[in-house]
Scaffold this active site. Structure first.
Site, PDB file in Angstrom:
ATOM      1  N   ALA A   1      58.661  82.087  49.675  1.00  0.00           N
ATOM      2  CA  ALA A   1      59.994  82.624  49.904  1.00  0.00           C
ATOM      3  C   ALA A   1      60.823  82.372  48.669  1.00  0.00           C
ATOM      4  O   ALA A   1      60.886  81.256  48.168  1.00  0.00           O
ATOM      5  CB  ALA A   1      60.625  81.952  51.101  1.00  0.00           C
TER       6      ALA A   1
ATOM      7  N   GLY B   1      49.655  78.698  42.673  1.00  0.00           N
ATOM      8  CA  GLY B   1      51.067  78.508  43.040  1.00  0.00           C
ATOM      9  C   GLY B   1      51.808  77.576  42.094  1.00  0.00           C
ATOM     10  O   GLY B   1      51.456  77.435  40.925  1.00  0.00           O
TER      11      GLY B   1
ATOM     12  N   GLY C   1      64.319  87.058  48.815  1.00  0.00           N
ATOM     13  CA  GLY C   1      63.444  87.640  49.815  1.00  0.00           C
ATOM     14  C   GLY C   1      62.056  87.037  49.706  1.00  0.00           C
ATOM     15  O   GLY C   1      61.850  86.044  49.022  1.00  0.00           O
TER      16      GLY C   1
ATOM     17  N   GLU D   1      47.070  82.039  41.118  1.00  0.00           N
ATOM     18  CA  GLU D   1      46.343  81.629  42.315  1.00  0.00           C
ATOM     19  C   GLU D   1      46.752  80.269  42.861  1.00  0.00           C
ATOM     20  O   GLU D   1      46.746  80.045  44.063  1.00  0.00           O
ATOM     21  CB  GLU D   1      44.823  81.597  42.033  1.00  0.00           C
ATOM     22  CG  GLU D   1      44.181  82.940  41.819  1.00  0.00           C
ATOM     23  CD  GLU D   1      44.353  83.433  40.391  1.00  0.00           C
ATOM     24  OE1 GLU D   1      45.177  82.878  39.645  1.00  0.00           O
ATOM     25  OE2 GLU D   1      43.669  84.412  40.022  1.00  0.00           O
TER      26      GLU D   1
ATOM     27  N   ASP E   1      65.988  74.934  33.312  1.00  0.00           N
ATOM     28  CA  ASP E   1      65.527  74.417  34.609  1.00  0.00           C
ATOM     29  C   ASP E   1      64.020  74.165  34.563  1.00  0.00           C
ATOM     30  O   ASP E   1      63.293  74.522  35.487  1.00  0.00           O
ATOM     31  CB  ASP E   1      65.898  75.423  35.712  1.00  0.00           C
ATOM     32  CG  ASP E   1      65.857  74.793  37.094  1.00  0.00           C
ATOM     33  OD1 ASP E   1      65.738  73.552  37.176  1.00  0.00           O
ATOM     34  OD2 ASP E   1      65.941  75.526  38.091  1.00  0.00           O
TER      35      ASP E   1
ATOM     36  N   ASN F   1      58.915  74.862  38.754  1.00  0.00           N
ATOM     37  CA  ASN F   1      59.135  76.171  38.141  1.00  0.00           C
ATOM     38  C   ASN F   1      58.010  76.563  37.183  1.00  0.00           C
ATOM     39  O   ASN F   1      58.177  77.433  36.338  1.00  0.00           O
ATOM     40  CB  ASN F   1      60.478  76.195  37.419  1.00  0.00           C
ATOM     41  CG  ASN F   1      61.619  76.162  38.405  1.00  0.00           C
ATOM     42  OD1 ASN F   1      61.436  76.622  39.542  1.00  0.00           O
ATOM     43  ND2 ASN F   1      62.740  75.600  38.026  1.00  0.00           N
TER      44      ASN F   1
END
Ligand code: AMP
Length: 991
Positions: free
Chosen positions: A644, A720, A648, A718, A761, A766
């Site tokens: 998320a 994340g 969106g 893949e 950031d 991130n």
């Protein structure tokens, strides 16, 4: 009986004679702990204690001297020879001081019966303690004292007593016993001591209760608090110290034994005050603190000052202003000076005006321009004497607009032909309206024109051609010079020559005999260059004869004396931006130069690596069009939701573009019901990401903007985000693999810094990780960079900062630079080595800021090589100029990867024994298992069909379970080694 009594008295005397040491120590006991409040202390009561006794021959009050020769009162009894003793002694009413639980500390000596020669069975070695609660200040008479009227506290025995030494002396020891009495409700209580025939000296009785003493913590003061009656904790609300206000209500628990536990919440110093030594002190003059949420007073920003102490804002100097939306931390600014160098390019009844930004922007980045137009009627040139100028009215059209232009260019159309206009260009910024001063304008006069034709005469020789042309009409502007361009026909791609003259003819020399040349002529007036007219082809003669042009061969060359054209722009751009002198003899243009174009007031050289902020675009959609490819929605197949985002869902899916193979992509979509601002912010990430092209920066595939939902398509990663990935694989990587990840991230940020992009950031959350362990920097949105980050905390009005990852100067005064990115990168290194541990653990943000300011730095995580921790510490240098640059970080990590032994020395002083990295020369599954000391599982692997090292590369944790390798530690070790094997097979995964 009388004899017994005399004997007892003798014993009593003995009791005291042997007690001097005891009494000296008693005297030293008068300092009590801070958390005890004394209600009664027999030793410090002046004069007789006057406690009630019964019967008269029982307890006796006597005076003794303490070590300071101060008389003190004690009670003694020693009727050991007489049977049936029941001697009572009772204190006066002791007020309980609001406490529900009190403590009774008794100091006494007691003789053991064996030490008394000839003792009968009447001698006792204990006494009883009772209490009676009372509101009225009366107690049941001792004469009839019944145990039912007094509540028994305990029977007290001595743990030390008179003992016999070798030499026959007796040594007396002082006993101390403490008992507590809980559940008290009445005004006060009486203590009673019952002796049943012992030899006792009650040297001191002290009654006290416990409390948590007053304390100040986190800028909140907690009052003295009486402990709870049972063992429950008492919750206490703190009050903020002077000039502080509540951040979160301060609370603390007072424990039953008088200690404070667990502070919750805290206060912060109000605006205008900062914390020092646990108090709030006013900001010094010249400093300010805008919000209670800011940690410290900071220096007034440039062009402002605070004359008084306690300033919550700084006042602008004369002539400087602060716009309503400017943060207090921003320098005061002033209106811009006038724009410079106005130029006009007239094309008949249209004119393009260009100017340069004002020399002084007033210290702001929000300069805009407005155009004022006047039409001048009269015979003289624009603006001349006797000329009547009136506002243009609504006739002319301005593109993109007349007011609030952000670019330094405007196109004005629908002007009247052969008319004089005066355009005034005004620069404004966010504080222009606040300044009473005059407006800063620059004006330019423009005369619209019409195309005129020029007759060209020519004369030819073997190596020269003479051209002549007609001057344009004076009403089209005074000609400054003419420009003649020519090239060899069919050789246009090679080079062309530009010559200039003030006259209306020119002889071009140095030409090849018998060769055809193409000529063009244009004029330059004060308003700029006119258009080239048509081209004329002329051939040099084969022989060395002078060929005078036949008037019949006169050629018509149309030259537009319009104000200015594109070629001029290109020349100027070339001078201004590249710093290269194009010269008039121009070689074939490099593709790079051909692409020279104006971008928002600046010329952007393709290939120059400078990031363009989407905000510099007046139309943000243009930024998206410039940097992101529009993808047809039919090329996308969404498969599943993977996360998320702020705007969106994030899904994974497939993208198949015409004549390209299908690829795995991540798809971010903008949820329905968005505002225009949200759409712009959402797409800004694509406008930024689309400018980057680096293996360690997440790659933008394109956007879908022509239908809903609006989408951003990026390459799929893949594994994340890095923080989650590391936590999931805690301890499973070799240190070289970890350094490989860090190296990749550093290379990505080095690229960003070279593009002049400051990320602001950087944090493991991130960074995204793909299936080959390649780390890529992500999260480039504008609003979302900080607003969306759950770690970001508000600092001052409107700004949010992820405190734990941010350099002190960026927190204190928003100085975000590549050097502050270096600080954040050091924190990312720490996150990587500690497998996703939270930096500074559970310390509050305020505590982190304070600790950093005081010089504290994160310690090396477990198993961290000393060189890596040193690199982190370098990144966390307070002085940002002393931090390494990203290219230095990348080189340092490359050196470590090339020389892994440098990683063996751990920060905790031990040397790393890596038992998971297999020897690079192992070639069989058996050798491999032996090399990592897991040889016991050879059969497990072969039974499961893993007979080659290649097959082993794809073994997962569940495969190990199925093979029967169940020990978690062994699973971890084997998987970690498999990853090393993958790395050896595919070394580029490290970057
Ligand atoms: P973001 O809005 O960029 O913070 O994305 C939200 C979450 O979606 C991230 O934390 C990731 O778990 C996931 N995600 C975003 N982009 C990608 C991607 N390119 N590949 C895989 N997962 C992604």
């Amino acid at each position: 009986m009388a004899l017994h009594r005399i004997y007892s008295c003798l014993l009593l005397l003995l009791l005291l004679l042997f007690s001097p040491h005891t009494l000296i120590r008693c005297g030293a006991l008068r300092n009590y702990p801070e958390n005890e409040v004394t209600l009664l202390d027999s030793m410090s009561t002046p004069g007789d204690l006057g406690w009630e006794t019964y019967p008269a021959e029982g307890w006796e009050e006597i005076s003794v001297m303490d070590e300071r020769n101060t008389p003190m009162r004690t009670y003694q009894v020693c009727n050991v020879m007489e049977p049936n003793q029941n001697n009572w002694l009772r204190t006066g009413l002791i007020s309980r001081g609001g406490a529900q639980r009190i403590y009774v500390e008794l100091k006494f000596t007691l003789r053991d019966c064996n030490s008394l020669p000839g003792m009968s069975g009447t001698c006792k070695e204990t006494f009883n303690v009772y209490y009676h609660e009372s509101n009225s200040g009366t107690a049941p008479p001792l004469r009839h004292a019944r145990e039912s009227q007094y509540v028994k506290v305990d029977t007290i025995a001595a743990d030390e007593s008179f003992t016999q030494t070798d030499v026959g002396d007796r040594v007396m020891k002082l006993n101390t016993e403490v008992r507590d009495i809980g559940g008290l409700t009445k005004r006060g209580l009486y203590l009673a001591f019952q002796d049943l025939g012992a030899c006792i000296a009650l040297v001191s009785v002290r009654v006290f209760y416990k409390r948590c003493p007053m304390v100040a913590l986190n800028l909140a003061r907690f009052a003295n608090t009486v402990t709870g009656g049972d063992s429950a904790l008492v919750e206490v609300r703190g009050a903020c110290v002077e000039d502080a206000e509540e951040l979160e209500p301060p609370r603390m628990f007072c424990s039953a034994d008088g200690g404070w536990l667990v502070p919750i919440g805290s206060c912060v110093c109000k605006s205008g005050f900062e914390e020092a030594d646990g108090r709030c002190q006013p900001c010094r003059s010249g400093f300010y603190k805008a919000s209670a949420m800011d940690a410290y007073c900071v220096k007034c920003p440039p062009h402002s000052s605070s004359q008084q102490t306690q300033a919550s804002e700084c006042v602008c100097e004369r002539g400087f202003y602060r716009a309503e939306t400017d943060p207090g931390s921003m320098a005061c600014t002033r209106p811009p000076s006038a724009p410079g160098n106005p130029t006009s390019m007239v094309n008949e009844t249209a004119v393009t005006l260009e100017w340069s930004p004002p020399r002084d922007t007033g210290g702001r980045g929000d300069v805009t321009y407005s155009i004022h137009c006047k039409k001048c009627l009269g015979t003289s040139r624009s603006g001349g004497p006797g000329e009547r100028c009136v506002p243009c009215g609504s006739g002319p059209r301005f593109s993109p607009r007349q007011l609030g232009l952000t670019q330094t260019r405007v196109l004005v159309t629908d002007l009247q032909p052969r008319t004089n206009y005066t355009f005034s260009i005004e620069a404004q910024n966010g504080v222009s309206d606040l300044s009473p001063g005059p407006r800063h304008l620059v004006s330019i006069n423009v005369t619209t024109s019409q195309t005129v034709s020029v007759i060209v005469k020519e004369r030819r020789s073997k190596d020269s051609i003479t051209l002549a042309w007609q001057a344009p009409e004076p009403s089209d502007g005074t000609v400054v010079e003419y420009e003649v361009t020519y090239y060899e026909k069919n050789q246009r791609d090679q080079n062309y020559t530009v010559l200039k003259t003030k006259s209306t003819s020119m002889t071009v020399e140095g030409l090849k005999p018998g060769t055809t040349y193409v000529f063009r002529v244009r004029a330059r007036t004060e308003g700029g260059y006119g258009n080239y007219g048509g081209e004329i082809e002329l051939e040099t003669s084969h022989e060395d004869v002078l060929a005078v042009g036949d008037p019949n061969q006169q050629t018509i060359l149309a030259v537009s004396i319009a104000g200015g054209v594109v070629f001029f722009v290109l020349l100027v751009a070339c001078f201004v931006v590249s710093g290269r002198h194009c010269g008039y003899i121009k070689a074939k243009q490099e593709p790079e130069e051909e692409k020279l174009q104006f971008q928002h007031g600046r010329v952007q050289l393709p290939g120059s690596r400078t990031y363009i902020h989407p905000h510099t675009y007046e139309d943000p959609n243009q930024a998206v069009r410039d940097f992101a490819k529009e993808i047809d929605v039919s090329s996308i197949r969404i498969e599943r939701v993977i996360g998320a985002g702020e705007f969106g869902e994030v899904c994974s899916g497939r993208l198949r573009l015409p004549s390209r193979r299908e690829i795995h992509v991540a798809i971010k979509s903008l949820k329905a019901g968005y505002s225009d601002q949200q759409r712009r912010d959402f797409l800004s990430e694509a406008s930024i990401m689309g400018q980057f092209d680096h293996p360690n920066i997440i790659r933008l595939e394109g956007v879908v903007t022509r239908c809903k939902p609006v989408m951003i398509i990026t390459e799929y990663m893949e594994n994340g985000s890095l923080d989650t990935f590391l936590k999931k694989h805690d301890g499973q990587f070799t240190v070289i693999q970890l350094v490989g990840m860090m190296r990749g991230i550093a290379a990505g940020v080095q690229y960003l810094s070279e593009m002049n992009y400051v990320h602001r950031d950087l944090a493991a959350r991130n960074i995204l990780v793909n299936g080959n362990l390649v780390c890529k920097v992500s999260d480039f949105g504008l609003s979302r960079v900080l607003e969306d980050d759950p770690e970001a905390a508000y600092t001052t009005r409107g700004g949010k900062i992820p405190i734990r990852w941010t350099a002190p100067e960026a927190i204190a005064y928003r100085k975000f630079t590549s050097a502050s990115d270096v600080w954040s990168y050091g924190i990312v290194m720490w996150e990587v080595i500690s497998y996703g541990e939270r930096p500074y653990w559970e310390m509050s943000n305020q505590d982190v800021i304070k600790a950093i300011d005081e010089g504290y730095r994160l310690p090396a995580p477990m198993d961290c090589p000393v060189v890596l921790h040193q690199l982190m510490l370098d990144c966390w240098e307070k002085n940002r100029g002393e931090r390494p640059k990203f290219n230095q970080i990348v080189s340092a990590l490359d050196r470590l990867i090339r020389n892994p032994s440098s990683l063996k020395q751990l920060a905790n002083g031990t040397v790393w024994e890596d038992t998971t990295t297999p020897e690079s020369d192992v070639s069989t599954v058996e050798d491999w298992l032996d090399s990592i000391k897991m040889g016991q599982y050879k059969d497990h692997f072969s039974n499961a069909g893993y007979v080659t090292l290649n097959a082993v590369l794809y073994v997962s944790i569940s495969d190990l379970g199925k093979m029967g390798i169940a020990l978690a530690g062994h699973q971890k070790k084997i998987l970690s080694s498999i990853q090393s094997l993958q790395l050896q097979q595919n070394p580029h995964v490290q970057v």
